[in-house]
Design an enzyme around this catalytic site. Structure first.
Site, PDB file in Angstrom:
ATOM      1  N   MET A  14       0.839  -1.204   0.000  1.00 29.86           N
ATOM      2  CA  MET A  14       0.000   0.000   0.000  1.00 29.86           C
ATOM      3  C   MET A  14       0.874   1.254   0.000  1.00 29.86           C
ATOM      4  SD  MET A  14      -3.093   1.204   0.089  1.00 29.86           S
ATOM      5  CE  MET A  14      -4.287   0.057   0.736  1.00 29.86           C
ATOM      6  N   HIS A  15       1.535   1.509  -1.139  1.00 29.26           N
ATOM      7  CA  HIS A  15       2.374   2.696  -1.217  1.00 29.26           C
ATOM      8  C   HIS A  15       1.551   3.877  -1.734  1.00 29.26           C
ATOM      9  CE1 HIS A  15       3.304   2.358  -5.636  1.00 29.26           C
ATOM     10  NE2 HIS A  15       2.787   1.180  -5.371  1.00 29.26           N
ATOM     11  N   ALA A  16       2.222   4.968  -2.067  1.00 33.17           N
ATOM     12  CA  ALA A  16       1.526   6.224  -2.332  1.00 33.17           C
ATOM     13  C   ALA A  16       0.417   6.121  -3.376  1.00 33.17           C
ATOM     14  CB  ALA A  16       2.534   7.294  -2.752  1.00 33.17           C
TER      15      ALA A  16
END
Lengths: 94, 157
Positions: A14-16
């Site tokens: 769940m990155h940017a």
């Protein structure tokens, strides 16, 4: 209240970018959208909150949606999460 | 004026060239989808806190920091483009999650050459991810900035 679970599909977790896609969608609804991953809990309307979950690929996100438009919010979020793995992350894959 | 709040500022998160967000070569940032802000093409590898903040989260790979300022701004510092894929190589966080950090303190040391060697851009998008709480948000006109010292964004809540 609507509840469901979904694994993180993006190989980088769940990155940017996926967090942005999810928070932008959640903001369109008045319902409260909470997401749990392991011991952590986030407000899905806040990008920085979602990113701080540190959710990795394959880990399970548990959603809890409460409010007047919980049905619509739940459907829209499930649709986003279900976008298949062949699509690029920039198109909103989570 | 009695009811007008004074302008607040955010400091440059690194030394380097100041770029508008629209010039960042990644649509997630340039489109404004993730928030409003500015970018820096860094000339050295120290990353500074833009304000008095609490560290909300640090990506496991050390390339992204989420911060909350004392007045409620939510901030994202994303070091390099597509650097999530480096798996932490070249990033040395100097703070931990939950820490309170003063404006200008070092958040992270980065090996810029390691990013370049991986064929990636070192450009650092710096975003306010809840710009809806600001009444005014003005980027600097300066072409370059000194990390932890130069003002790069002025805002009013």
């Amino acid at each position: 209240m609507k509840q469901f679970q979904c694994p993180v599909r993006d190989e980088n977790g769940m990155h940017a970018r996926p967090a942005g896609a999810l928070s932008n969608l959640a903001k369109q609804f008045s319902s409260e959208v909470r997401v749990r991953c392991g011991q952590r809990d986030a407000n899905a309307k806040r990008l920085i909150s979602l990113m701080s979950l540190g959710a990795k690929a394959g880990e399970v996100l548990e959603f809890e949606i409460v409010g007047e438009d919980e049905e619509a919010a739940s459907d829209a979020i499930l649709k986003l999460l279900a976008q298949n793995d062949g699509e690029r992350a920039s198109e909103g894959r989570v | 004026m009695l009811f007008s709040k004074k302008k607040s500022v955010l400091l440059a998160v690194a030394d380097g060239e100041v770029l508008p967000l629209s010039q960042v070569e990644d649509e997630a940032f340039s489109s404004g989808m993730l928030g409003k802000g500015i970018a820096i093409k860094p000339s050295s590898g120290s990353i500074y806190s833009p304000a008095d903040v609490t560290v909300v989260g640090i990506a496991e790979s050390g390339h992204a920091y989420t911060l909350e300022s004392a007045d409620g701004l939510e901030l994202l510092i994303h070091i390099g483009i597509d650097t999530v894929g480096l798996g932490g190589k070249g990033f040395l966080p100097m703070v931990g999650e939950g820490d309170t950090v003063k404006a200008g303190e070092v958040l992270c040391r980065v090996d810029l050459q390691a990013i370049r060697d991986a064929g990636l851009s070192t450009v650092i998008p710096f975003l306010i991810t809840n710009p809806e709480i600001t009444k005014e948000l003005k980027p600097t006109q300066a072409a370059s900035a000194i990390g932890g010292q130069s003002v790069i964004l002025e805002y009013r809540l």
